[in-house]
Design an enzyme around this catalytic site. Structure first.
Site, PDB file in Angstrom:
ATOM      1  CB  SER A  71      -0.878   0.010   1.257  1.00 29.22           C
ATOM      2  OG  SER A  71      -1.550   1.250   1.375  1.00 29.22           O
ATOM      3  CE1 TYR A 128      -4.035  -2.064   5.039  1.00 22.85           C
ATOM      4  CE2 TYR A 128      -3.373   0.161   4.435  1.00 22.85           C
ATOM      5  CZ  TYR A 128      -3.820  -1.102   4.072  1.00 22.85           C
ATOM      6  OH  TYR A 128      -4.056  -1.389   2.750  1.00 22.85           O
TER       7      TYR A 128
END
Ligand SMILES: NC(=O)c1ccc[n+]([C@@H]2O[C@H](COP(=O)([O-])OP(=O)(O)OC[C@H]3O[C@@H](n4cnc5c(N)ncnc54)[C@H](O)[C@@H]3O)[C@@H](O)[C@H]2O)c1
Length: 281
Positions: free
Chosen positions: A142, A155
């Protein structure tokens, strides 16, 4: 469509929906046969069914070694090979606004899926590929793993770790003819980043995405809305022979977010300067 992956066999984790499902569809259109692995049995079966004979579904939790081994075995048993592994399954953490209030309750699960899942998926696929002439492994990370920022600490940490691990594994596995690359999507409208409440209808999730778009767009140079299909095209490139000389990289599919800040701060600075000098805006 070409037949860029003709004769190739791929495992795609987290392919019951979102980016994984779009990639499975593109891979099949490009001539591949695909094993879809996901914890969501109903949606996973439906995704495989929609792709006909070229796809099968196996229920798998990417944090479990035996489940990953079963996906590799399914590819070999059903389709005779494993050429491409897309370690795509991932989970987000609760979008805590304030680090000091974050109890980090989901930290271990986020690390288990997003880091351990990627490492296990790479290792178990590579064990097969190393004995069979090599292959291509793509790990979905990501832009949150590239850019530090406010909130989403678990995350961000997990995706950064997955990038670091992938680059290390790329060096390790090059000797076996195995390439390992990362994908770093950003702001692709899927269930993962809708942060929809449990049980929300697809209509509600879609409404959330529409409402969030202007906020996403504020820091995105390209105002165009990215799609799971955009990401799938990047996976296709990293999976096939066009990227034969590429390993250990991170390809961002993010409308330019990770390139830098699209706000012209100099315009704002000059306005402040002019005001200070009494020159008007
Ligand atoms: N959507 C984005 O903007 C975006 C941005 C950056 C990175 N990503 C990454 O892309 C990947 C795919 O996400 P998406 O946006 O398509 O989300 P999604 O929620 O649509 O799909 C994720 C899929 O992973 C499956 N999954 C979750 N935990 C699993 C597990 N333990 N084992 C197997 N499957 C599991 C889910 O059931 C789901 O089908 C993730 O790794 C995510 O972090 C997405």
């Amino acid at each position: 469509m070409g037949q860029e992956l003709a004769g190739k066999v791929a495992v795609i984790t987290g392919a019951a929906r979102g980016i994984g499902r779009a990639t499975a569809a593109l891979f099949v259109a490009e001539g591949a046969r695909v094993v879809i692995g996901d914890i969501d049995e109903e949606a996973g079966q439906a995704a495989a069914l929609a792709l006909g004979e070229a796809a099968i579904f196996r229920k798998a939790d990417v944090g479990r070694t035996e489940d990953i081994d079963a996906l590799v075995a399914a590819a070999v048993d059903r389709f005779g090979a494993l050429d491409v592994m897309f370690n795509n399954a991932g989970v987000s953490c609760r979008p805590s606004a304030d680090f000091l209030d974050d109890d980090l309750a989901d930290f271990e699960q986020v690390m288990r899926v997003n880091v351990l899942g990627v490492i296990l998926g790479t290792q178990r696929a590579a064990r097969h590929m190393g004995r069979n002439g090599g292959g291509s492994i793509i790990n979905n990370t990501s832009i949150a793993g590239l850019i530090p920022g406010l909130a989403m600490l678990a995350y961000r940490t997990s995706k950064m770790a997955a990038i670091h691990a992938s680059k290390s594994m790329a060096i390790d596995l090059a000797q076996y003819g195995i390439r390992v690359n990362c994908l770093a999507p950003g702001h692709i409208p899927t269930d993962l980043n809708a942060f929809a409440p449990p049980g929300a209808s697809p209509e509600a999730a879609a409404r959330i995405q529409v409402a969030m778009k202007p906020v996403w767009d504020a820091n995105k140079p390209l105002k165009r809305q990215g799609t799971p299909e955009d990401v799938a095209q990047a996976v296709l490139f990293l999976a096939g022979d066009r990227s034969a000389q590429i390993t250990g990289t991170v390809l961002a599919v993010d409308g330019g977010i990770s390139a830098g800040d699209p706000v012209n701060h100099f315009r704002e600075l000059m306005a402040a300067r002019a005001a200070a000098l009494g020159e008007g805006a």
